[in-house]
Write a protein that holds these residues in place. Structure first.
Motif, PDB file in Angstrom:
ATOM      1  N   ASP B 220       0.844  -1.196   0.000  1.00  0.00           N
ATOM      2  CA  ASP B 220       0.000   0.000   0.000  1.00  0.00           C
ATOM      3  C   ASP B 220       0.877   1.243   0.000  1.00  0.00           C
ATOM      4  O   ASP B 220       0.532   2.254  -0.598  1.00  0.00           O
ATOM      5  N   ILE B 221       1.995   1.161   0.706  1.00  0.00           N
ATOM      6  CA  ILE B 221       2.954   2.270   0.709  1.00  0.00           C
ATOM      7  C   ILE B 221       4.328   1.691   0.355  1.00  0.00           C
ATOM      8  O   ILE B 221       4.882   0.902   1.122  1.00  0.00           O
ATOM      9  N   SER B 222       4.824   2.052  -0.819  1.00  0.00           N
ATOM     10  CA  SER B 222       6.129   1.556  -1.270  1.00  0.00           C
ATOM     11  C   SER B 222       7.154   2.678  -1.148  1.00  0.00           C
ATOM     12  O   SER B 222       6.876   3.810  -1.531  1.00  0.00           O
ATOM     13  N   VAL B 223       8.311   2.330  -0.626  1.00  0.00           N
ATOM     14  CA  VAL B 223       9.392   3.303  -0.491  1.00  0.00           C
ATOM     15  C   VAL B 223      10.532   2.800  -1.372  1.00  0.00           C
ATOM     16  O   VAL B 223      11.212   1.844  -1.023  1.00  0.00           O
ATOM     17  N   VAL B 224      10.679   3.409  -2.522  1.00  0.00           N
ATOM     18  CA  VAL B 224      11.600   2.884  -3.529  1.00  0.00           C
ATOM     19  C   VAL B 224      12.763   3.855  -3.714  1.00  0.00           C
ATOM     20  O   VAL B 224      12.558   5.013  -4.116  1.00  0.00           O
ATOM     21  N   GLY B 225      13.961   3.368  -3.441  1.00  0.00           N
ATOM     22  CA  GLY B 225      15.145   4.225  -3.485  1.00  0.00           C
ATOM     23  C   GLY B 225      15.362   4.850  -4.859  1.00  0.00           C
ATOM     24  O   GLY B 225      15.131   4.214  -5.887  1.00  0.00           O
ATOM     25  N   THR B 226      15.800   6.103  -4.865  1.00  0.00           N
ATOM     26  CA  THR B 226      16.109   6.793  -6.119  1.00  0.00           C
ATOM     27  C   THR B 226      17.112   7.915  -5.829  1.00  0.00           C
ATOM     28  O   THR B 226      17.568   8.075  -4.702  1.00  0.00           O
ATOM     29  N   TRP B 227      17.461   8.669  -6.837  1.00  0.00           N
ATOM     30  CA  TRP B 227      18.365   9.803  -6.674  1.00  0.00           C
ATOM     31  C   TRP B 227      17.845  10.931  -7.543  1.00  0.00           C
ATOM     32  O   TRP B 227      17.041  10.700  -8.456  1.00  0.00           O
ATOM     33  N   ARG B 228      18.270  12.159  -7.243  1.00  0.00           N
ATOM     34  CA  ARG B 228      17.727  13.242  -8.072  1.00  0.00           C
ATOM     35  C   ARG B 228      18.784  14.064  -8.792  1.00  0.00           C
ATOM     36  O   ARG B 228      18.459  15.035  -9.447  1.00  0.00           O
ATOM     37  N   ASP B 229      20.044  13.651  -8.669  1.00  0.00           N
ATOM     38  CA  ASP B 229      21.051  14.330  -9.497  1.00  0.00           C
ATOM     39  C   ASP B 229      21.348  13.439 -10.709  1.00  0.00           C
ATOM     40  O   ASP B 229      20.427  12.836 -11.262  1.00  0.00           O
ATOM     41  N   ALA B 230      22.594  13.328 -11.111  1.00  0.00           N
ATOM     42  CA  ALA B 230      22.914  12.599 -12.338  1.00  0.00           C
ATOM     43  C   ALA B 230      23.496  11.214 -12.033  1.00  0.00           C
ATOM     44  O   ALA B 230      24.125  11.007 -10.990  1.00  0.00           O
ATOM     45  N   ILE B 231      23.271  10.285 -12.944  1.00  0.00           N
ATOM     46  CA  ILE B 231      23.934   8.975 -12.873  1.00  0.00           C
ATOM     47  C   ILE B 231      25.439   9.219 -12.954  1.00  0.00           C
ATOM     48  O   ILE B 231      25.905  10.026 -13.772  1.00  0.00           O
ATOM     49  N   GLN B 232      26.222   8.567 -12.125  1.00  0.00           N
ATOM     50  CA  GLN B 232      27.682   8.724 -12.177  1.00  0.00           C
ATOM     51  C   GLN B 232      28.231   7.851 -13.311  1.00  0.00           C
ATOM     52  O   GLN B 232      27.978   6.642 -13.331  1.00  0.00           O
ATOM     53  N   VAL B 233      28.952   8.480 -14.212  1.00  0.00           N
ATOM     54  CA  VAL B 233      29.463   7.758 -15.386  1.00  0.00           C
ATOM     55  C   VAL B 233      30.995   7.731 -15.355  1.00  0.00           C
ATOM     56  O   VAL B 233      31.640   8.765 -15.193  1.00  0.00           O
ATOM     57  N   ASP B 234      31.566   6.547 -15.503  1.00  0.00           N
ATOM     58  CA  ASP B 234      33.014   6.388 -15.638  1.00  0.00           C
ATOM     59  C   ASP B 234      33.270   6.038 -17.106  1.00  0.00           C
ATOM     60  O   ASP B 234      33.094   4.882 -17.524  1.00  0.00           O
ATOM     61  N   GLN B 235      33.693   7.061 -17.898  1.00  0.00           N
ATOM     62  CA  GLN B 235      33.821   6.851 -19.346  1.00  0.00           C
ATOM     63  C   GLN B 235      34.905   5.832 -19.688  1.00  0.00           C
ATOM     64  O   GLN B 235      34.784   5.104 -20.688  1.00  0.00           O
ATOM     65  N   ALA B 236      35.939   5.728 -18.874  1.00  0.00           N
ATOM     66  CA  ALA B 236      36.980   4.717 -19.139  1.00  0.00           C
ATOM     67  C   ALA B 236      36.388   3.316 -19.032  1.00  0.00           C
ATOM     68  O   ALA B 236      36.689   2.419 -19.831  1.00  0.00           O
ATOM     69  N   ALA B 237      35.503   3.141 -18.022  1.00  0.00           N
ATOM     70  CA  ALA B 237      34.868   1.824 -17.851  1.00  0.00           C
ATOM     71  C   ALA B 237      33.857   1.556 -18.971  1.00  0.00           C
ATOM     72  O   ALA B 237      33.685   0.408 -19.393  1.00  0.00           O
ATOM     73  N   VAL B 238      33.222   2.635 -19.470  1.00  0.00           N
ATOM     74  CA  VAL B 238      32.322   2.483 -20.625  1.00  0.00           C
ATOM     75  C   VAL B 238      33.120   1.936 -21.803  1.00  0.00           C
ATOM     76  O   VAL B 238      32.707   0.981 -22.479  1.00  0.00           O
ATOM     77  N   ALA B 239      34.288   2.516 -22.036  1.00  0.00           N
ATOM     78  CA  ALA B 239      35.142   2.073 -23.151  1.00  0.00           C
ATOM     79  C   ALA B 239      35.558   0.617 -22.962  1.00  0.00           C
ATOM     80  O   ALA B 239      35.626  -0.152 -23.926  1.00  0.00           O
ATOM     81  N   HIS B 282      17.970   0.130 -15.481  1.00  0.00           N
ATOM     82  CA  HIS B 282      18.389  -0.849 -16.504  1.00  0.00           C
ATOM     83  C   HIS B 282      19.854  -0.668 -16.905  1.00  0.00           C
ATOM     84  O   HIS B 282      20.628  -1.625 -16.901  1.00  0.00           O
ATOM     85  N   CYS B 283      20.248   0.555 -17.252  1.00  0.00           N
ATOM     86  CA  CYS B 283      21.626   0.762 -17.724  1.00  0.00           C
ATOM     87  C   CYS B 283      22.635   0.445 -16.629  1.00  0.00           C
ATOM     88  O   CYS B 283      23.699  -0.127 -16.889  1.00  0.00           O
ATOM     89  N   ILE B 284      22.287   0.802 -15.388  1.00  0.00           N
ATOM     90  CA  ILE B 284      23.200   0.548 -14.272  1.00  0.00           C
ATOM     91  C   ILE B 284      23.342  -0.959 -14.049  1.00  0.00           C
ATOM     92  O   ILE B 284      24.426  -1.463 -13.757  1.00  0.00           O
ATOM     93  N   ASN B 285      22.244  -1.687 -14.218  1.00  0.00           N
ATOM     94  CA  ASN B 285      22.316  -3.145 -14.064  1.00  0.00           C
ATOM     95  C   ASN B 285      23.222  -3.776 -15.124  1.00  0.00           C
ATOM     96  O   ASN B 285      23.957  -4.720 -14.845  1.00  0.00           O
ATOM     97  N   VAL B 286      23.168  -3.251 -16.363  1.00  0.00           N
ATOM     98  CA  VAL B 286      23.949  -3.855 -17.446  1.00  0.00           C
ATOM     99  C   VAL B 286      25.421  -3.450 -17.345  1.00  0.00           C
ATOM    100  O   VAL B 286      26.315  -4.251 -17.602  1.00  0.00           O
ATOM    101  N   MET B 287      25.671  -2.208 -16.970  1.00  0.00           N
ATOM    102  CA  MET B 287      27.047  -1.691 -16.963  1.00  0.00           C
ATOM    103  C   MET B 287      27.426  -1.216 -15.562  1.00  0.00           C
ATOM    104  O   MET B 287      27.801  -0.065 -15.359  1.00  0.00           O
ATOM    105  N   GLY B 288      27.359  -2.146 -14.615  1.00  0.00           N
ATOM    106  CA  GLY B 288      27.563  -1.790 -13.202  1.00  0.00           C
ATOM    107  C   GLY B 288      28.910  -1.172 -12.883  1.00  0.00           C
ATOM    108  O   GLY B 288      29.040  -0.396 -11.933  1.00  0.00           O
ATOM    109  N   LYS B 289      29.934  -1.515 -13.689  1.00  0.00           N
ATOM    110  CA  LYS B 289      31.265  -0.947 -13.399  1.00  0.00           C
ATOM    111  C   LYS B 289      31.399   0.472 -13.949  1.00  0.00           C
ATOM    112  O   LYS B 289      32.234   1.241 -13.499  1.00  0.00           O
TER     113      LYS B 289
END
Lengths: 73, 394
Positions: B220-239, B282-289
């Motif tokens: 009836d009352i769900s408390v679901v974690g979130t954030w309100r700034d930006a996703i932290q991106v490590d471009q080296a890890a993306v590469a 979704h993106c964080i789950n796929v590219m957790g590093k």
């Protein structure tokens, strides 16, 4: 979160109303004495701690003056 | 009484490599008459395709309105050990972390007083102890209380709040689900033990939108974690992901529900339009590093989920898009009290919060609680049937 003490006037009104009935739900008491149910809940909680009323669990929660309703067989 | 070895239909459920509840009941039946009769009655139910349980009635322990569910066999002459077969709910710790000593204590107490059968855990999250007589209720509770344990909720009260493992084991936790669950359970002890609402009410704490505790579909009352700034991106890890063969365009960018991402394959660079991101994980789950949750963390408060009862099953609605979730959680507690007061005033018997809102309208609910309608509450503005203009808006 502290809800603060109950309103003494509400406590008096709850006791007066329960004197007129065998038992009642908090919602019924609130309607009868015309105050929000939250105020009645708080008053009943204090009155129970003071041993003046008791909770009765008969599928839902009823409130009665202490000793007014006989325990089930 | 059931005859051992005369349960051919149940025996089928022992086949295969997976765990079998039949096997466990048979083990318990070696030393407990209740479990033996349970096998017999269950076999009978499978033969006749009829349940042989009656439930309800007034059973409980002193001072508590919930925590015990009365259950009786409708074949007491044939299965006398099931004449009374009550269920007791024992509150579980946040995140279901136990010491093995505690588990042994629970099992020892339960074998002394009941059938020995447990359900770890019920859908609400409690430890479910299946099968005890009315006479054994109080002594069983007393022993649990002496060990510092308490009953969970049942009936029209606050059901035991539950949470995911949160920061204990998960880097995605946007707040301390374990602490929030423990603190708020203690805050609402009256509501948990004294059924006085139209029907049950559940609070579930999920650390992120992966929602491992399935709050959005059940609570009836769900408390679901979130954030309100930006996703932290490590471009080296993306590469590194790109070099490792992950098709980022196909499995990350094209799967983004709001289309807020772009991937430059030449530069191996990922860009995110964060205001458009719905924090789905979704993106964080796929590219957790390479991708991590933002730094300004809290929770989205959602309301109204439930299984089919008066109406069909409901998923949650967003009520508060972002709320900081830090002890002592006063803002959340205050909101709960307001929601419950409204529901208690307006709800019909056996109507869950979501059903009351559905019947009376989200607009009325929001106006009565003084909560402003915001775009995050609706999937697509102007296509949602629950939020309407009021005459005074014109």
């Amino acid at each position: 979160m502290d809800k603060g003490p109950a309103d003494p006037k509400v406590k008096e009104a709850v006791l007066a109303y329960l004197d007129t009935v065998e038992k009642a739900k908090s919602k019924e008491i609130a309607k009868a004495i015309d105050v929000p149910k939250g105020a009645v809940d708080l008053a009943v909680k204090e009155l129970a701690a003071e041993d003046l009323v008791e909770y009765l669990y008969i599928t839902t929660t009823f409130v009665a003056l202490k000793g007014k309703v006989a325990p089930p067989e | 009484m059931a005859e051992v070895g005369k349960t051919p239909l149940l025996d089928e459920l022992e086949n295969g490599p997976w765990p079998s509840f039949v096997k466990e009941i048979k083990r318990a039946a070696e030393k407990n008459e209740m479990s033996k009769d349970l096998l017999g009655q269950l076999e009978r139910s499978y033969e006749e395709k009829i349940g042989h349980w009656k439930h309800g009635g007034i059973v409980g322990v002193k001072g508590y309105g919930g925590g015990v569910i009365g259950r009786y066999s409708d074949l007491p002459d044939e299965f006398p050990a099931l004449r009374e077969f009550h269920t007791m709910r024992v509150a579980a710790p946040s995140g279901w972390f136990y010491k093995t000593d505690t588990l042994r204590t629970i099992c020892d107490i339960w074998e002394r007083h009941g059938s020995g059968l447990t359900n770890m855990h019920g859908s609400t999250g409690d430890i479910i102890l299946l099968g005890m007589t009315t006479e054994e209720l109080q002594p069983t509770y007393d022993e649990f209380a002496e060990q510092g344990m308490d009953l969970g909720g049942s009936g029209s009260d606050l059901r035991s709040p539950s949470c995911c493992v949160g920061p204990a084991r998960c880097e995605h936790a946007c707040y301390d689900t374990l602490d929030a669950c423990f603190d708020i359970t203690n805050e609402f002890q009256d509501e948990l033990h004294r059924p006085m609402w139209p029907y049950k009410s559940k609070i579930k704490f999920a650390g992120c939108a992966n929602d491992c505790v399935a709050a959005q579909a059940r609570a009836d009352i769900s408390v679901v974690g979130t954030w309100r700034d930006a996703i932290q991106v490590d471009q080296a890890a993306v590469a590194e992901y790109a070099d490792g063969g992950l098709n980022i365009q196909k499995y990350v960018v094209d799967k983004c529900p709001t289309g807020c991402m772009a991937f430059d394959a030449e530069k191996k660079e990922l860009t995110i339009d964060n205001p458009e991101c719905s924090r789905c994980m979704h993106c964080i789950n796929v590219m957790g590093k390479a991708l991590k949750i933002g730094k300004e963390r809290g929770a989205t408060i959602m309301i109204g989920a439930k299984s089919t009862i008066v109406k069909s099953a409901f998923m949650s609605w967003v009520l508060v898009p972002f709320m900081p979730m830090e002890a002592p959680y006063d803002e959340f507690k205050e909101l709960c009290n307001e929601i419950w007061d409204w529901w208690d005033e307006n709800g019909k018997t056996r109507e869950r919060l979501g059903e009351t809102i559905y019947r009376l309208g989200m607009g009325k609910f929001l106006r009565d609680l003084g909560i402003e309608a915001v775009p995050q509450m609706v999937y697509k503005p102007r296509s949602n049937p629950y939020v309407f203009w009021q005459p005074e808006d014109f």
